[in-house]
Enzyme design. Structure first.
Site, PDB file in Angstrom:
ATOM      1  N   ASN A 179       1.104  -1.320  -0.017  1.00  0.00           N
ATOM      2  CA  ASN A 179       0.615   0.120  -0.101  1.00  0.00           C
ATOM      3  C   ASN A 179       0.518   1.242   0.291  1.00  0.00           C
ATOM      4  O   ASN A 179       1.735   1.326   1.277  1.00  0.00           O
ATOM      5  CB  ASN A 179      -1.004   0.355   1.279  1.00  0.00           C
ATOM      6  CG  ASN A 179      -1.549   0.942   0.421  1.00  0.00           C
ATOM      7  OD1 ASN A 179      -1.887   1.918   0.367  1.00  0.00           O
ATOM      8  ND2 ASN A 179      -2.202   1.341   2.366  1.00  0.00           N
ATOM      9  N   LYS A 207       0.319   4.248  -0.374  1.00  0.00           N
ATOM     10  CA  LYS A 207      -0.146   5.747   0.356  1.00  0.00           C
ATOM     11  C   LYS A 207      -0.622   6.549  -0.347  1.00  0.00           C
ATOM     12  O   LYS A 207      -0.116   6.965  -1.874  1.00  0.00           O
ATOM     13  CB  LYS A 207       0.313   6.045   1.765  1.00  0.00           C
ATOM     14  CG  LYS A 207      -0.276   4.139   2.786  1.00  0.00           C
ATOM     15  CD  LYS A 207       0.280   4.842   3.914  1.00  0.00           C
ATOM     16  CE  LYS A 207       0.089   2.938   4.749  1.00  0.00           C
ATOM     17  NZ  LYS A 207       0.151   3.077   6.389  1.00  0.00           N
ATOM     18  N   HIS A 237      -9.469   1.293   4.742  1.00  0.00           N
ATOM     19  CA  HIS A 237      -8.040   1.952   5.402  1.00  0.00           C
ATOM     20  C   HIS A 237      -8.118   2.432   7.216  1.00  0.00           C
ATOM     21  O   HIS A 237      -9.637   3.590   5.615  1.00  0.00           O
ATOM     22  CB  HIS A 237      -7.083   2.409   3.993  1.00  0.00           C
ATOM     23  CG  HIS A 237      -5.869   2.007   5.621  1.00  0.00           C
ATOM     24  ND1 HIS A 237      -5.511   2.716   6.334  1.00  0.00           N
ATOM     25  CD2 HIS A 237      -4.796   1.150   4.847  1.00  0.00           C
ATOM     26  CE1 HIS A 237      -4.336   2.415   6.349  1.00  0.00           C
ATOM     27  NE2 HIS A 237      -4.024   1.748   5.719  1.00  0.00           N
ATOM     28  N   GLU A 289      -6.958   4.720   7.598  1.00  0.00           N
ATOM     29  CA  GLU A 289      -6.276   6.340   7.432  1.00  0.00           C
ATOM     30  C   GLU A 289      -7.565   6.744   7.079  1.00  0.00           C
ATOM     31  O   GLU A 289      -8.125   8.058   6.927  1.00  0.00           O
ATOM     32  CB  GLU A 289      -4.939   6.208   6.623  1.00  0.00           C
ATOM     33  CG  GLU A 289      -4.459   5.742   7.177  1.00  0.00           C
ATOM     34  CD  GLU A 289      -2.450   5.540   6.710  1.00  0.00           C
ATOM     35  OE1 GLU A 289      -2.977   5.987   5.198  1.00  0.00           O
ATOM     36  OE2 GLU A 289      -1.836   4.660   6.682  1.00  0.00           O
ATOM     37  N   GLU A 314      -5.257  -4.925  10.520  1.00  0.00           N
ATOM     38  CA  GLU A 314      -4.571  -4.088  10.886  1.00  0.00           C
ATOM     39  C   GLU A 314      -4.574  -3.627  11.293  1.00  0.00           C
ATOM     40  O   GLU A 314      -5.523  -2.212  11.760  1.00  0.00           O
ATOM     41  CB  GLU A 314      -4.320  -3.258   9.681  1.00  0.00           C
ATOM     42  CG  GLU A 314      -3.976  -3.382   8.192  1.00  0.00           C
ATOM     43  CD  GLU A 314      -3.646  -2.637   7.317  1.00  0.00           C
ATOM     44  OE1 GLU A 314      -2.706  -3.077   6.903  1.00  0.00           O
ATOM     45  OE2 GLU A 314      -3.687  -1.315   7.704  1.00  0.00           O
TER      46      GLU A 314
END
Ligand code: 13P
Length: 249
Positions: free
Chosen positions: A10, A12, A95, A97, A167
């Site tokens: 990932n 990001k 996710h 985030e 996660e």
């Protein structure tokens, strides 16, 4: 049948389009393996050059997000058809985030999961607890709720093809990797939850990744756990380490 491992990077919000191509060229030979599915989830603007750069390799390209509507007045969003037309096969959904900074909820995650399946995209569905939740002893309850809502109205056939990424939020980007026991415990609980919602065959088919400070050093022990079918890798996916993670055996 043994589940095939799936190891995804990932990226990001890292790598400009030209940097993305350079990184793919560097990592290509290092991640060439037949033992696992290898995926690079890249920023939306990097998708088209990334798909071009991985042609003829074992690398699949994923998106980091998408919207749950087909098309229309949703300024700034990317539709599932845009992704599939560009050659994308996977999409990270929910996710932590995105949940924290962009107000994504279990309900929007569910809408996106349904839409991804409708378009033949494989969702990588993220779940995970905060440090406070872990300390309160509510980790498993919390994850079960995230999973149950994410899979509302998803068929067993679809669910078997999904990827879940566990996660723990406290392990993301902190260098603080969960212990193998902690990671295995939650991944096993996720599989049990899928068996409850669907059946044993679906639970046996679905792939569950661990994510959170995965490194070349921690990957072998994590990936050896019975219910951990690979990793979702942040920081280390931007470096040569990703080659070692993909070749964990
Ligand atoms: P790190 O590997 O940098 O901790 O990031 C994990 C992650 O969030 C992957 O989605």
């Amino acid at each position: 049948m043994a589940r095939r491992k799936i190891i995804a990077g990932n990226w990001k919000m890292n790598m400009t389009p030209s940097e993305a191509v350079a990184l793919i060229e560097k990592l290509k030979p290092l991640v060439a393996t037949e033992n696992a599915d290898v995926v690079f989830c890249v920023p939306a603007i990097d998708i088209i050059p990334a798909v071009e750069a991985v042609k003829g390799t074992n690398i699949g390209i994923g998106a980091e997000n998408m919207y749950f509507e087909e098309k229309g007045a949703y300024t700034g969003e990317i539709s599932p058809a845009m992704l599939t037309d560009a050659g994308v096969k996977y999409v990270i959904i929910g996710h932590s985030e995105r949940r924290e900074y962009f107000a994504e909820t279990d309900e929007t995650v569910n809408k996106k999961v349904l839409k991804a399946f409708e378009h033949g995209l494989t969702p990588i569905i993220c779940c995970g607890e905060s440090l406070t939740q872990r300390e309160q002893g509510i980790t498993i309850d919390w994850i079960r709720q995230q999973i149950k809502i994410a899979f509302l109205n998803v068929t067993a056939e679809q669910a078997g093809k999904a990827v879940i990424a566990y996660e723990p939020i406290w392990a993301i980007g902190t260098g603080k990797v969960a212990t193998t026991e902690q990671a295995q415990e939650v991944c096993a609980a996720i599989r049990a939850c899928i068996a409850e919602i669907y059946d044993d065959a679906t639970a046996a088919a679905i792939r569950i990744q661990y994510g959170g400070s995965v490194s070349a050093a921690s990957a072998p022990e994590l990936f050896a756990q019975a219910d951990i079918d690979g990793g979702l890798v942040g920081g280390a996916s931007l470096k040569e380490d990703f080659g070692a993670i993909v070749n964990w055996q």
